[in-house]
Design a protein around this motif. Structure first.
Motif, PDB file in Angstrom:
ATOM      1  N   SER A  34       7.116 -41.930 -16.930  1.00  0.00           N
ATOM      2  CA  SER A  34       5.872 -42.511 -16.433  1.00  0.00           C
ATOM      3  C   SER A  34       5.504 -43.773 -17.199  1.00  0.00           C
ATOM      4  N   ASP A  35       4.534 -44.516 -16.658  1.00  0.00           N
ATOM      5  CA  ASP A  35       4.050 -45.719 -17.337  1.00  0.00           C
ATOM      6  C   ASP A  35       3.230 -45.384 -18.578  1.00  0.00           C
ATOM      7  N   GLN A  36       2.820 -44.120 -18.733  1.00  0.00           N
ATOM      8  CA  GLN A  36       1.975 -43.750 -19.866  1.00  0.00           C
ATOM      9  C   GLN A  36       2.666 -43.974 -21.210  1.00  0.00           C
ATOM     10  N   VAL A  37       3.999 -43.905 -21.216  1.00  0.00           N
ATOM     11  CA  VAL A  37       4.712 -44.059 -22.480  1.00  0.00           C
ATOM     12  C   VAL A  37       4.879 -45.531 -22.854  1.00  0.00           C
ATOM     13  N   HIS A  38       4.667 -46.459 -21.920  1.00  0.00           N
ATOM     14  CA  HIS A  38       4.931 -47.870 -22.173  1.00  0.00           C
ATOM     15  C   HIS A  38       4.090 -48.457 -23.301  1.00  0.00           C
ATOM     16  N   PRO A  39       2.775 -48.222 -23.351  1.00  0.00           N
ATOM     17  CA  PRO A  39       1.993 -48.774 -24.476  1.00  0.00           C
ATOM     18  C   PRO A  39       2.444 -48.234 -25.826  1.00  0.00           C
ATOM     19  N   ILE A  40       2.895 -47.005 -25.866  1.00  0.00           N
ATOM     20  CA  ILE A  40       3.368 -46.413 -27.123  1.00  0.00           C
ATOM     21  C   ILE A  40       4.640 -47.122 -27.583  1.00  0.00           C
ATOM     22  N   ILE A  41       5.528 -47.401 -26.636  1.00  0.00           N
ATOM     23  CA  ILE A  41       6.757 -48.121 -26.980  1.00  0.00           C
ATOM     24  C   ILE A  41       6.432 -49.523 -27.466  1.00  0.00           C
ATOM     25  N   ALA A  42       5.572 -50.211 -26.744  1.00  0.00           N
ATOM     26  CA  ALA A  42       5.228 -51.589 -27.111  1.00  0.00           C
ATOM     27  C   ALA A  42       4.614 -51.647 -28.496  1.00  0.00           C
ATOM     28  N   ALA A  43       3.720 -50.709 -28.805  1.00  0.00           N
ATOM     29  CA  ALA A  43       3.068 -50.703 -30.112  1.00  0.00           C
ATOM     30  C   ALA A  43       4.054 -50.446 -31.237  1.00  0.00           C
ATOM     31  N   ALA A  44       5.103 -49.692 -30.950  1.00  0.00           N
ATOM     32  CA  ALA A  44       6.062 -49.329 -31.991  1.00  0.00           C
ATOM     33  C   ALA A  44       7.081 -50.420 -32.276  1.00  0.00           C
ATOM     34  N   VAL A  45       7.476 -51.175 -31.246  1.00  0.00           N
ATOM     35  CA  VAL A  45       8.608 -52.076 -31.435  1.00  0.00           C
ATOM     36  C   VAL A  45       8.258 -53.555 -31.377  1.00  0.00           C
ATOM     37  N   LEU A  46       7.009 -53.907 -31.000  1.00  0.00           N
ATOM     38  CA  LEU A  46       6.641 -55.312 -30.871  1.00  0.00           C
ATOM     39  C   LEU A  46       5.443 -55.659 -31.747  1.00  0.00           C
ATOM     40  N   PRO A  47       5.417 -56.861 -32.291  1.00  0.00           N
ATOM     41  CA  PRO A  47       4.211 -57.317 -32.988  1.00  0.00           C
ATOM     42  C   PRO A  47       3.011 -57.326 -32.033  1.00  0.00           C
ATOM     43  N   GLN A  48       1.830 -57.168 -32.578  1.00  0.00           N
ATOM     44  CA  GLN A  48       0.646 -57.016 -31.748  1.00  0.00           C
ATOM     45  C   GLN A  48       0.276 -58.271 -30.971  1.00  0.00           C
ATOM     46  N   ASP A  49       0.779 -59.430 -31.370  1.00  0.00           N
ATOM     47  CA  ASP A  49       0.332 -60.673 -30.744  1.00  0.00           C
ATOM     48  C   ASP A  49       1.231 -61.139 -29.605  1.00  0.00           C
ATOM     49  N   LEU A  50       2.112 -60.248 -29.119  1.00  0.00           N
ATOM     50  CA  LEU A  50       3.040 -60.672 -28.077  1.00  0.00           C
ATOM     51  C   LEU A  50       2.551 -60.354 -26.672  1.00  0.00           C
ATOM     52  N   GLY A  51       1.336 -59.848 -26.548  1.00  0.00           N
ATOM     53  CA  GLY A  51       0.811 -59.553 -25.223  1.00  0.00           C
ATOM     54  C   GLY A  51       1.414 -58.287 -24.642  1.00  0.00           C
ATOM     55  N   THR A  52       1.397 -58.189 -23.318  1.00  0.00           N
ATOM     56  CA  THR A  52       1.892 -56.997 -22.630  1.00  0.00           C
ATOM     57  C   THR A  52       3.307 -57.240 -22.134  1.00  0.00           C
ATOM     58  N   PRO A  53       4.295 -56.527 -22.673  1.00  0.00           N
ATOM     59  CA  PRO A  53       5.676 -56.749 -22.242  1.00  0.00           C
ATOM     60  C   PRO A  53       5.969 -56.005 -20.941  1.00  0.00           C
ATOM     61  N   GLN A  54       7.057 -56.360 -20.314  1.00  0.00           N
ATOM     62  CA  GLN A  54       7.555 -55.629 -19.157  1.00  0.00           C
ATOM     63  C   GLN A  54       8.541 -54.579 -19.651  1.00  0.00           C
ATOM     64  N   ILE A  55       8.281 -53.315 -19.317  1.00  0.00           N
ATOM     65  CA  ILE A  55       9.106 -52.205 -19.810  1.00  0.00           C
ATOM     66  C   ILE A  55       9.669 -51.431 -18.619  1.00  0.00           C
ATOM     67  N   THR A  56      10.965 -51.225 -18.618  1.00  0.00           N
ATOM     68  CA  THR A  56      11.604 -50.441 -17.565  1.00  0.00           C
ATOM     69  C   THR A  56      12.558 -49.433 -18.195  1.00  0.00           C
ATOM     70  N   MET A  57      12.619 -48.242 -17.596  1.00  0.00           N
ATOM     71  CA  MET A  57      13.545 -47.220 -18.090  1.00  0.00           C
ATOM     72  C   MET A  57      14.959 -47.539 -17.613  1.00  0.00           C
ATOM     73  N   GLU A  58      15.908 -47.430 -18.536  1.00  0.00           N
ATOM     74  CA  GLU A  58      17.311 -47.650 -18.213  1.00  0.00           C
ATOM     75  C   GLU A  58      18.093 -46.354 -18.084  1.00  0.00           C
ATOM     76  N   ALA A  59      17.734 -45.335 -18.850  1.00  0.00           N
ATOM     77  CA  ALA A  59      18.478 -44.074 -18.826  1.00  0.00           C
ATOM     78  C   ALA A  59      17.618 -42.968 -19.400  1.00  0.00           C
ATOM     79  N   LEU A  60      17.953 -41.740 -19.033  1.00  0.00           N
ATOM     80  CA  LEU A  60      17.221 -40.576 -19.526  1.00  0.00           C
ATOM     81  C   LEU A  60      18.218 -39.460 -19.787  1.00  0.00           C
ATOM     82  N   GLN A  61      18.068 -38.817 -20.920  1.00  0.00           N
ATOM     83  CA  GLN A  61      18.963 -37.727 -21.314  1.00  0.00           C
ATOM     84  C   GLN A  61      18.123 -36.514 -21.664  1.00  0.00           C
TER      85      GLN A  61
END
Length: 421
Positions: free
Chosen positions: A32-59
């Protein structure tokens, strides 16, 4: 030149029926899209705005957890791994996040916390320096990636060589290297290691030939002798018996059934019925003697030079086991080929021919039940976050298992068990 982008992975797991519903919720959450803000906060500096996040694979590994690979497009293009699995030793490159579905571990590719050799195997400069022998690296491509488990990278060089870099969890590379040497010293056709492992990476020369799958696709492998595969297994060296034993497909049936339920929750009744039928029937079958086995014996791991076997791949599961399980692995995968690609028109005829040959040396009823179990284990592997309609393919695989077990009649491209056996 391409580098590792995290393709889909198939589940391998230990039983955990009590956690099925929790893990289904985790699957839904990570898709779901609910996990996207969590990913962005973990891997990107805060000043980069809202990134585009898409799932590539799931295990999904029932009892262990769920892991996703995401493409994060901001000022730069990167990939993030997100897992509900427990990751020990608190690696520095892993970010932690608490959610209503449990804790998440997040990392930026290729810093997979369980695969310390992945940064080496996906860095073009380091690959060229380590294995190039003075030649230029012309391509670096991911063949497979199971987050927290293993990866295979293909490296092409200007001198015409192609190497496969197998990235393994800590301490397992030496074991894989030894398995290859064991088979080669016994005269069996296996990929040749170019050196001892380097940073948990085993570099293997490309095997000669083409996948057996291509023969099944072309004409049902009409010129290929089933007896050759039995003779290949017969040639396994006795030293294989000293390796650690591993569970076969039927030994992990409950885990695979749970994974199938997570992929097709609407088919839970059918899946559980199939599981119950297999478990009820197995005790009445003869598993046979313990012998050297391959452990993952099917068309993708067999290369052919014309109609002859030229190379045996993926020997990670080599060890003592039962011949019927190797043959069931082969037949279960062959049975679902039309569910993988509709062009496998000749698969049912090939299934009939190979089944008749294989059943001569093992308990035919045990072979049938275990083949159905393998087909069931492949249901959740149809999940592909990037491909709409994967559920229909998963259901097709489930129907293959049901036909083999006699729970539904054969029809069309569903291989059926030979009536005379």
């Amino acid at each position: 030149m391409s580098s590792l982008n995290g393709p889909p992975a198939a589940p391998r797991a230990a039983p955990a029926l009590g956690r099925t519903q929790q893990e289904i919720a985790q699957l839904d959450f990570l898709q779901s899209d609910q996990v996207h803000p969590i990913i962005a906060a973990a891997v990107l500096p805060q000043d980069l705005g809202t990134p585009q996040i898409t799932m590539e694979a799931l295990q999904h590994r029932p009892g262990a957890g769920v892991t996703g690979i995401y493409r994060v497009l901001g000022r730069e293009d990167l990939y993030a791994g997100v897992s509900t699995e427990r990751i020990g030793n608190d690696p520095a490159q892993v970010h932690r996040a608490e959610t209503e579905h449990g804790p998440l571990s997040i990392w930026v590719h290729p810093q997979d916390p369980a695969l310390p050799g992945l940064p080496l195997a996906t860095d073009p400069t380091r690959v060229a320096a380590t294995w190039g022998r003075g030649a230029q690296l012309t391509s670096l491509e991911t063949i497979s990636y199971r987050p927290l488990r293993r990866a295979v990278i293909a490296a092409d060089f200007s001198d015409g060589r192609r190497l496969y870099l197998k990235v393994l969890r800590g301490s397992r590379a030496a074991d894989l290297y030894a398995r290859h040497r064991l088979l080669l010293d016994a005269g069996l056709p296996a990929p040749v290691p170019v050196s001892e492992p380097i940073h948990d990476v085993v570099a293997l020369q490309q095997g000669t030939g083409y996948s057996l799958a291509e023969h099944f696709l072309a004409d049902g492998a009409a010129a290929v002798r089933p007896q050759d595969f039995l003779e290949l297994l017969d040639a396994m060296p006795a030293e294989v018996m000293a390796l650690p034993a591993r569970d076969a497909w039927t030994d992990r049936l409950s885990a695979y059934a749970s994974a199938a339920v997570s992929a097709l929750p609407e088919a839970e009744h059918r899946i559980r019925r199939l599981e119950e039928e297999v478990l009820a029937a197995l005790p009445a079958t003869d598993r046979g003697a313990v012998v050297p086995t391959h452990g993952d014996f099917y068309e993708a791991n067999l290369l052919m030079d014309g109609p002859r076997i030229s190379c045996l791949l993926d020997v990670d599961s080599l060890g003592p086991g039962h011949r019927v399980d190797d043959l069931a692995c082969f037949l279960g995968h062959l049975a679902v080929l039309p569910a993988v690609d509709s062009r496998y028109l000749h698969a049912p005829a090939a299934f009939d021919r190979f089944t008749r040959a294989f059943a001569g040396g093992v308990d035919p009823e045990g072979l049938r039940i275990r083949s159905a179990s393998v087909a069931l284990s492949l249901v959740s592997g149809a999940r592909d976050a990037r491909r709409p309609g994967w559920q229909a393919q998963a259901d097709h695989r489930l129907r293959c298992a049901e036909v083999l077990l006699g729970l539904t009649p054969a029809a069309g491209d569903l291989p059926s068990w030979p009536a005379a056996l």
